[in-house]
Design an enzyme around this catalytic site. Structure first.
Site, PDB file in Angstrom:
ATOM      1  N   ASN A 112      29.581  43.310  46.193  1.00  0.00           N
ATOM      2  CA  ASN A 112      30.172  42.323  47.075  1.00  0.00           C
ATOM      3  C   ASN A 112      31.275  42.974  47.925  1.00  0.00           C
ATOM      4  O   ASN A 112      31.547  44.164  47.792  1.00  0.00           O
ATOM      5  CB  ASN A 112      30.702  41.148  46.237  1.00  0.00           C
ATOM      6  CG  ASN A 112      30.626  39.826  46.964  1.00  0.00           C
ATOM      7  OD1 ASN A 112      30.868  39.756  48.171  1.00  0.00           O
ATOM      8  ND2 ASN A 112      30.291  38.778  46.237  1.00  0.00           N
ATOM      9  N   HIS A 149      45.572  61.994  37.842  1.00  0.00           N
ATOM     10  CA  HIS A 149      46.688  62.916  38.068  1.00  0.00           C
ATOM     11  C   HIS A 149      47.425  63.118  36.747  1.00  0.00           C
ATOM     12  O   HIS A 149      47.361  62.267  35.860  1.00  0.00           O
ATOM     13  CB  HIS A 149      47.655  62.330  39.110  1.00  0.00           C
ATOM     14  CG  HIS A 149      47.007  62.033  40.420  1.00  0.00           C
ATOM     15  ND1 HIS A 149      46.849  62.972  41.400  1.00  0.00           N
ATOM     16  CD2 HIS A 149      46.445  60.898  40.903  1.00  0.00           C
ATOM     17  CE1 HIS A 149      46.234  62.435  42.440  1.00  0.00           C
ATOM     18  NE2 HIS A 149      45.972  61.174  42.159  1.00  0.00           N
ATOM     19  N   GLY A 161      34.720  40.303  39.739  1.00  0.00           N
ATOM     20  CA  GLY A 161      35.597  40.565  40.872  1.00  0.00           C
ATOM     21  C   GLY A 161      36.975  41.048  40.469  1.00  0.00           C
ATOM     22  O   GLY A 161      37.563  40.578  39.501  1.00  0.00           O
ATOM     23  N   LYS A 217      39.052  44.691  26.633  1.00  0.00           N
ATOM     24  CA  LYS A 217      38.612  44.803  25.242  1.00  0.00           C
ATOM     25  C   LYS A 217      37.356  43.975  25.046  1.00  0.00           C
ATOM     26  O   LYS A 217      37.129  42.991  25.739  1.00  0.00           O
ATOM     27  CB  LYS A 217      39.694  44.292  24.294  1.00  0.00           C
ATOM     28  CG  LYS A 217      40.949  45.118  24.321  1.00  0.00           C
ATOM     29  CD  LYS A 217      41.983  44.577  23.380  1.00  0.00           C
ATOM     30  CE  LYS A 217      43.220  45.452  23.478  1.00  0.00           C
ATOM     31  NZ  LYS A 217      44.322  44.960  22.703  1.00  0.00           N
ATOM     32  N   ARG A 232      33.140  39.636  22.866  1.00  0.00           N
ATOM     33  CA  ARG A 232      32.033  39.262  21.968  1.00  0.00           C
ATOM     34  C   ARG A 232      30.803  40.074  22.295  1.00  0.00           C
ATOM     35  O   ARG A 232      30.653  40.605  23.382  1.00  0.00           O
ATOM     36  CB  ARG A 232      31.720  37.774  22.056  1.00  0.00           C
ATOM     37  CG  ARG A 232      31.172  37.296  23.361  1.00  0.00           C
ATOM     38  CD  ARG A 232      30.956  35.774  23.317  1.00  0.00           C
ATOM     39  NE  ARG A 232      30.723  35.254  24.634  1.00  0.00           N
ATOM     40  CZ  ARG A 232      29.545  34.858  25.094  1.00  0.00           C
ATOM     41  NH1 ARG A 232      28.490  34.898  24.311  1.00  0.00           N
ATOM     42  NH2 ARG A 232      29.418  34.399  26.302  1.00  0.00           N
TER      43      ARG A 232
END
Length: 164
Positions: free
Chosen positions: A63, A93, A120, A158, A161
């Site tokens: 998108n 860096h 998004g 994280k 599920r």
């Protein structure tokens, strides 16, 4: 391989296309990117460093406003979808200021497996792999590898599920 200015011109031409110039977009992307699969669509504006380090599989969709800093290889599988404003960063860096101030840079490759969906505004950091069939929630900051077939979200991202 084209010079940086030529690639920047190609990217500007791509980003200046109108919605009815899909064939022109495809031609430009095939010149800019190393690999572009069948039925691959990138909505402008799109930004990248080099283009030639980007490998995209079939049935891909990105998108608006996606950024790929491709100082290292970015490999994107088949059936991958990126929401608006997704950012993929291979560039990194040094953390120590004295080293960073010398201008030292590095890059680490990124792999998005088949059937991955990135929501998004998500950011994918250097050197990571996102496993097949995984969905990353909008606005997530991915700082570690994400296994296959999970829903993962947050900052840092994280596993929330496991999916079927």
């Amino acid at each position: 391989m084209q010079g940086k200015k030529a690639r920047q011109k190609l990217l500007k031409t791509f980003n200046d296309t109108s919605p009815d110039e899909l064939d022109k977009r495809s031609i430009i992307l095939r010149e800019l990117l190393s690999t572009l699969g069948q039925r691959a669509v990138i909505e402008p504006p799109f930004f990248c460093d080099y283009g030639y380090n980007i490998h995209i599989g079939d049935n891909f969709y990105a998108n608006f406003n996606c950024v790929v800093l491709d100082c290292a290889e970015v490999t994107i599988g088949d059936n991958v979808f990126l929401g608006p404003g997704v950012q993929i960063y291979t560039a990194t860096h040094p953390l120590v200021a004295e080293e960073r101030n010398t201008g030292l840079e590095a890059a680490k490759p990124i792999v998005l497996g088949d059937s991955v969906w990135i929501g998004g505004g998500a950011i994918i950091n250097p050197g990571l792999t996102i496993g097949r069939g995984t969905t990353i929630g909008s606005g997530s900051v991915v700082t570690k590898n994400i296994p296959p077939n999970v829903f993962a979200a947050g900052n840092p991202c994280k596993v929330i599920r496991y999916l079927g």
